[in-house]
Design a protein around this motif. Structure first.
Motif, PDB file in Angstrom:
ATOM      1  N   TYR A 145      37.158 -14.780  20.097  1.00 54.59           N
ATOM      2  CA  TYR A 145      37.795 -13.514  20.481  1.00 54.59           C
ATOM      3  C   TYR A 145      39.315 -13.625  20.462  1.00 54.59           C
ATOM      4  N   LEU A 146      39.817 -14.819  20.688  1.00 51.70           N
ATOM      5  CA  LEU A 146      41.268 -15.019  20.709  1.00 51.70           C
ATOM      6  C   LEU A 146      41.892 -14.601  19.377  1.00 51.70           C
ATOM      7  N   TYR A 147      41.153 -14.824  18.276  1.00 48.98           N
ATOM      8  CA  TYR A 147      41.683 -14.412  16.968  1.00 48.98           C
ATOM      9  C   TYR A 147      41.405 -12.935  16.692  1.00 48.98           C
ATOM     10  N   PHE A 148      40.128 -12.531  16.784  1.00 51.83           N
ATOM     11  CA  PHE A 148      39.776 -11.161  16.401  1.00 51.83           C
ATOM     12  C   PHE A 148      40.241 -10.119  17.423  1.00 51.83           C
ATOM     13  N   GLY A 149      40.633 -10.550  18.600  1.00 50.12           N
ATOM     14  CA  GLY A 149      41.156  -9.591  19.573  1.00 50.12           C
ATOM     15  C   GLY A 149      42.662  -9.435  19.532  1.00 50.12           C
ATOM     16  N   ILE A 150      43.349 -10.359  18.868  1.00 46.75           N
ATOM     17  CA  ILE A 150      44.821 -10.309  18.847  1.00 46.75           C
ATOM     18  C   ILE A 150      45.371 -10.150  17.437  1.00 46.75           C
ATOM     19  N   ALA A 151      44.790 -10.898  16.471  1.00 50.40           N
ATOM     20  CA  ALA A 151      45.335 -10.919  15.106  1.00 50.40           C
ATOM     21  C   ALA A 151      45.434  -9.536  14.453  1.00 50.40           C
ATOM     22  N   PRO A 152      44.463  -8.621  14.650  1.00 53.45           N
ATOM     23  CA  PRO A 152      44.573  -7.308  13.973  1.00 53.45           C
ATOM     24  C   PRO A 152      45.864  -6.556  14.258  1.00 53.45           C
ATOM     25  N   TRP A 153      46.492  -6.791  15.433  1.00 51.23           N
ATOM     26  CA  TRP A 153      47.750  -6.101  15.711  1.00 51.23           C
ATOM     27  C   TRP A 153      48.844  -6.504  14.730  1.00 51.23           C
ATOM     28  N   PHE A 154      48.759  -7.715  14.170  1.00 44.89           N
ATOM     29  CA  PHE A 154      49.806  -8.215  13.286  1.00 44.89           C
ATOM     30  C   PHE A 154      49.407  -8.166  11.806  1.00 44.89           C
ATOM     31  N   ILE A 155      48.255  -7.577  11.503  1.00 47.92           N
ATOM     32  CA  ILE A 155      47.771  -7.474  10.119  1.00 47.92           C
ATOM     33  C   ILE A 155      47.956  -6.040   9.639  1.00 47.92           C
ATOM     34  N   HIS A 156      48.552  -5.883   8.460  1.00 48.93           N
ATOM     35  CA  HIS A 156      48.806  -4.539   7.927  1.00 48.93           C
ATOM     36  C   HIS A 156      48.159  -4.338   6.560  1.00 48.93           C
ATOM     37  N   ASN A 157      47.426  -5.342   6.086  1.00 43.46           N
ATOM     38  CA  ASN A 157      46.761  -5.222   4.791  1.00 43.46           C
ATOM     39  C   ASN A 157      45.433  -4.496   4.966  1.00 43.46           C
ATOM     40  N   GLU A 158      45.216  -3.440   4.172  1.00 46.15           N
ATOM     41  CA  GLU A 158      44.027  -2.612   4.333  1.00 46.15           C
ATOM     42  C   GLU A 158      42.749  -3.369   3.973  1.00 46.15           C
ATOM     43  N   VAL A 159      42.797  -4.205   2.926  1.00 48.36           N
ATOM     44  CA  VAL A 159      41.605  -4.954   2.515  1.00 48.36           C
ATOM     45  C   VAL A 159      41.178  -5.926   3.614  1.00 48.36           C
ATOM     46  N   LEU A 160      42.152  -6.600   4.179  1.00 46.81           N
ATOM     47  CA  LEU A 160      41.864  -7.551   5.247  1.00 46.81           C
ATOM     48  C   LEU A 160      41.288  -6.856   6.477  1.00 46.81           C
ATOM     49  N   LEU A 161      41.872  -5.719   6.822  1.00 46.55           N
ATOM     50  CA  LEU A 161      41.373  -4.977   7.984  1.00 46.55           C
ATOM     51  C   LEU A 161      39.970  -4.439   7.728  1.00 46.55           C
ATOM     52  N   LEU A 162      39.722  -3.957   6.498  1.00 45.16           N
ATOM     53  CA  LEU A 162      38.386  -3.433   6.182  1.00 45.16           C
ATOM     54  C   LEU A 162      37.340  -4.542   6.247  1.00 45.16           C
ATOM     55  N   GLY A 163      37.679  -5.729   5.721  1.00 42.05           N
ATOM     56  CA  GLY A 163      36.738  -6.844   5.794  1.00 42.05           C
ATOM     57  C   GLY A 163      36.447  -7.258   7.231  1.00 42.05           C
ATOM     58  N   MET A 164      37.460  -7.282   8.073  1.00 42.61           N
ATOM     59  CA  MET A 164      37.249  -7.621   9.485  1.00 42.61           C
ATOM     60  C   MET A 164      36.435  -6.532  10.184  1.00 42.61           C
ATOM     61  N   PHE A 165      36.673  -5.280   9.798  1.00 41.12           N
ATOM     62  CA  PHE A 165      35.907  -4.179  10.393  1.00 41.12           C
ATOM     63  C   PHE A 165      34.414  -4.322  10.079  1.00 41.12           C
ATOM     64  N   LEU A 166      34.091  -4.632   8.817  1.00 41.63           N
ATOM     65  CA  LEU A 166      32.678  -4.792   8.439  1.00 41.63           C
ATOM     66  C   LEU A 166      32.055  -5.983   9.166  1.00 41.63           C
ATOM     67  N   PHE A 167      32.828  -7.050   9.312  1.00 45.24           N
ATOM     68  CA  PHE A 167      32.326  -8.224  10.036  1.00 45.24           C
ATOM     69  C   PHE A 167      32.040  -7.877  11.497  1.00 45.24           C
ATOM     70  N   MET A 168      32.907  -7.092  12.110  1.00 46.98           N
ATOM     71  CA  MET A 168      32.700  -6.706  13.502  1.00 46.98           C
ATOM     72  C   MET A 168      31.502  -5.772  13.660  1.00 46.98           C
ATOM     73  N   VAL A 169      31.271  -4.935  12.656  1.00 47.42           N
ATOM     74  CA  VAL A 169      30.082  -4.067  12.709  1.00 47.42           C
ATOM     75  C   VAL A 169      28.811  -4.920  12.739  1.00 47.42           C
ATOM     76  N   VAL A 170      28.788  -5.956  11.896  1.00 43.99           N
ATOM     77  CA  VAL A 170      27.610  -6.844  11.859  1.00 43.99           C
ATOM     78  C   VAL A 170      27.431  -7.570  13.192  1.00 43.99           C
ATOM     79  N   THR A 171      28.524  -8.105  13.745  1.00 41.89           N
ATOM     80  CA  THR A 171      28.408  -8.832  15.018  1.00 41.89           C
ATOM     81  C   THR A 171      28.002  -7.903  16.162  1.00 41.89           C
ATOM     82  N   THR A 172      28.485  -6.663  16.123  1.00 37.01           N
ATOM     83  CA  THR A 172      28.107  -5.704  17.174  1.00 37.01           C
ATOM     84  C   THR A 172      26.624  -5.381  17.097  1.00 37.01           C
ATOM     85  N   ILE A 173      26.099  -5.241  15.874  1.00 33.26           N
ATOM     86  CA  ILE A 173      24.661  -4.963  15.717  1.00 33.26           C
ATOM     87  C   ILE A 173      23.839  -6.165  16.186  1.00 33.26           C
TER      88      ILE A 173
END
Length: 274
Positions: free
Chosen positions: A44-72
């Motif tokens: 959580y230390l990475y996925f809860g903080i790093a997105p604030w400093f990431i501005h690349n859309e591809v990277l954010l979309l990939g992390m979003f899909l990964f979080m959807v899988v983990t939430t399910i």
């Protein structure tokens, strides 16, 4: 009508209390619940903080899909998902309206979508990490990483008491309704009834605060009678209490797979531009 009836059953006070209990104690057999709490904190230390400093859309979309899988996979309560969606929609809608009022125009949509994706990643990471630990494991995990004992116990105690407080608030609210006088006329768009219920909702908090203070004092006295402070300051008691926590191969595999996935996203983000 059957779906409407089921939805109304879930949004009742009793349904909310059951969902809170399921969130706190009902996910003990998922993959994430078997991980060491320190692994989830590190993840959580990475996925809860790093997105604030990431501005690349591809990277954010990939992390979003990964979080959807983990939430399910963590089998989060539908009530938590509903609250998350309502919060994100209201936040983005509010910002879009403010931007539109100040002549932001359509060019404000892309930054708002990027902000929504960041908030979604952080929120789902929080839900995945903290809904996978029951109050006892969460408290032990915080204690193991050096959080003060009073803080770790307070979080676990609040986690346990939340369903009881929701039920007690409902009883106070009903008692106000029984003793009060509802408006004879609803008024235009039910504004009289809305004001009446909002007033009761605010007034119900005062007896609840007094009840919490009394309940907390009783709990402290009961814990001190059993030697709570002495046990919490004893290194031997702490060692025995946390002796079940250990890193396993499952924790290592999970962290390695998550790290490899993030590295792959960085490689894709360097090659693809939106």
């Amino acid at each position: 009508m059957e779906y409407v009836r089921k939805l109304m059953d879930r949004v009742s006070v009793e349904g909310v209390k059951i969902e809170l209990l399921n969130t706190a104690y009902g996910n003990g057999d998922t993959f994430f619940a078997r991980l060491d709490p320190r692994t989830l904190f590190l993840w959580y230390l990475y996925f809860g903080i790093a997105p604030w400093f990431i501005h690349n859309e591809v990277l954010l979309l990939g992390m979003f899909l990964f979080m959807v899988v983990t939430t399910i996979l963590s089998r989060v309560s539908p009530l938590i998902i509903l609250i998350l969606c309502l919060g994100l929609m209201s936040q983005v809608g509010y910002l879009f309206i403010v931007s539109w009022l100040f002549s932001g125009g359509g060019e404000a949509i892309l930054p708002l979508l990027k902000l929504t994706m960041k908030l979604s990643v952080i929120s789902m990471a929080s839900i995945t990490a903290f809904c996978s630990m029951d109050p006892e494991r969460l408290s032990d995990g915080l204690l193991r990483i050096g959080v003060p004992k009073q803080v770790s116990f307070g979080i676990a105690y609040g986690y346990r008491m939340l369903p009881s407080l929701v039920e007690e608030y409902h009883h106070i609210f009903l008692s106000f309704r029984l003793r009060g006088v509802a408006p004879q006329r609803h008024g235009m768009l039910y504004w009289r009834s809305i004001v009446y219920f909002l007033k009761i909702a605010v007034l119900s908090f005062y007896p609840l605060i007094l009840s919490i203070a009394k309940r907390t004092r009783t709990t402290v006295e009961a814990l001190e009678a059993k030697g709570f402070s002495y046990a919490y300051h004893s290194p031997e008691v702490k060692r025995i209490k946390l002796s079940y926590m250990r890193f396993t191969m499952r924790d290592a595999v999970f962290l390695v797979v998550s790290g490899l996935y993030v590295m792959m996203l960085y490689v894709l983000a360097a090659q693809i531009s939106i």
